[in-house]
Write a protein that holds these residues in place. Structure first.
Motif, short mmCIF file in Angstrom:
data_model
loop_
_atom_site.label_atom_id
_atom_site.label_comp_id
_atom_site.label_asym_id
_atom_site.label_seq_id
_atom_site.Cartn_x
_atom_site.Cartn_y
_atom_site.Cartn_z
N UNK A 1 58.07 -4.98 45.83
CA UNK A 1 59.16 -3.93 45.11
C UNK A 1 59.40 -4.30 43.54
N UNK A 2 59.43 -3.67 42.53
CA UNK A 2 59.87 -3.86 41.48
C UNK A 2 61.02 -3.26 41.25
N UNK A 3 62.30 -3.93 40.59
CA UNK A 3 63.65 -3.36 40.19
C UNK A 3 63.31 -3.97 38.47
N UNK A 4 64.18 -2.99 37.93
CA UNK A 4 64.51 -2.70 35.91
C UNK A 4 66.06 -2.72 36.22
N UNK A 5 66.20 -3.10 35.74
CA UNK A 5 68.07 -2.55 35.15
C UNK A 5 68.86 -3.20 33.82
N UNK A 6 69.02 -2.75 33.98
CA UNK A 6 69.77 -2.42 31.97
C UNK A 6 71.25 -1.61 31.62
N UNK A 7 71.35 -2.57 31.13
CA UNK A 7 73.12 -2.21 30.75
C UNK A 7 73.12 -2.70 29.47
N UNK A 8 74.25 -1.83 28.91
CA UNK A 8 74.51 -1.66 27.16
C UNK A 8 75.74 -2.57 27.21
N UNK A 9 75.49 -3.22 25.75
CA UNK A 9 76.67 -4.05 25.53
C UNK A 9 77.09 -4.15 24.55
N UNK A 10 78.85 -3.69 24.29
CA UNK A 10 79.56 -3.77 23.08
C UNK A 10 79.30 -4.79 22.53
N UNK A 11 78.89 -5.36 20.96
CA UNK A 11 79.73 -6.47 20.78
C UNK A 11 80.50 -5.83 19.68
N UNK A 12 81.13 -6.96 19.27
CA UNK A 12 82.83 -6.19 18.04
C UNK A 12 81.67 -6.35 16.48
N UNK A 13 81.00 -7.80 16.18
CA UNK A 13 80.08 -7.77 14.82
C UNK A 13 79.14 -6.35 15.05
N UNK A 14 78.45 -7.03 16.09
CA UNK A 14 77.13 -6.08 15.80
C UNK A 14 77.09 -4.70 16.24
N UNK A 15 77.49 -4.58 17.21
CA UNK A 15 77.60 -2.90 17.81
C UNK A 15 76.87 -3.23 19.22
N UNK A 16 76.29 -2.43 19.70
CA UNK A 16 75.96 -2.05 21.37
C UNK A 16 74.39 -2.66 21.02
N UNK A 17 74.22 -2.88 21.93
CA UNK A 17 72.97 -3.88 22.31
C UNK A 17 72.59 -3.98 23.79
N UNK A 18 71.24 -3.09 24.70
CA UNK A 18 71.30 -3.19 25.50
C UNK A 18 69.87 -4.94 26.02
N UNK A 19 71.25 -4.94 27.72
CA UNK A 19 69.98 -6.06 27.45
C UNK A 19 69.64 -5.67 28.69
N UNK A 20 68.14 -6.32 29.46
CA UNK A 20 67.14 -5.63 30.50
C UNK A 20 66.57 -6.40 31.52
N UNK A 21 66.51 -6.32 32.87
CA UNK A 21 66.50 -7.46 32.99
C UNK A 21 65.29 -6.97 34.21
N UNK A 22 64.15 -7.20 34.86
CA UNK A 22 63.10 -6.92 35.33
C UNK A 22 62.22 -7.96 36.36
N UNK A 23 62.54 -7.93 37.94
CA UNK A 23 62.21 -8.49 38.74
C UNK A 23 61.30 -7.98 39.89
N UNK A 24 60.50 -8.66 40.20
CA UNK A 24 58.92 -7.63 41.13
C UNK A 24 58.35 -9.12 42.13
N UNK A 25 59.12 -8.46 43.51
CA UNK A 25 58.61 -9.30 44.06
C UNK A 25 57.63 -8.54 45.91
#
Length: 112
Positions: free
Chosen positions: A84-108
């Motif tokens: 089972x493989x899952x990827x979760x991605x989320x956009x984070x708006x940072x005040x100084x840098x702007x929008x950055x995407x973080x991503x987490x993946x798990x495989x079980x």
């Protein structure tokens, strides 16, 4: 006033360094927020993959992911090859840098 008088020089130095110190503290705060969000999406991906590996349906796994990472995250679910493989991605708006995407993946490995 004497030319060798250095009264007020530390105030002037502080005024010059204050914007740089504020910028450094802002960047440090942004990195902390980014780290927290990265941990959040990684935990959501792991929890969703474990639920799918146990044989739960995709809806229950997605509900668990939304509980951990929120509704603004994007979820990709795969279940093939005995994993089972899952990827979760989320956009984070940072005040100084702007929008950055973080991503987490798990495989079980599937339990069934």
């Amino acid at each position: 006033m004497d030319r060798m008088d250095d009264r007020g020089s530390s105030t002037a130095e502080f005024a010059v360094l204050l914007p740089a110190i504020a910028l450094m503290l802002s960047l440090l705060l942004c990195l902390g927020v980014l780290g927290m969000r990265q941990i959040q999406v990684q935990q959501a991906a792991g929890a969703m993959a474990r639920e799918l590996a146990r044989g739960d349906d995709t809806g229950a796994a997605r509900a668990r992911g939304i509980q951990l990472a929120g509704t603004s995250a994007r979820y990709t679910v795969g279940n093939g090859g005995g994993y089972a493989t899952v990827t979760v991605a989320k956009s984070v708006d940072l005040p100084v840098v702007g929008a950055v995407e973080v991503r987490g993946t798990a495989r079980v490995a599937n339990e069934k």
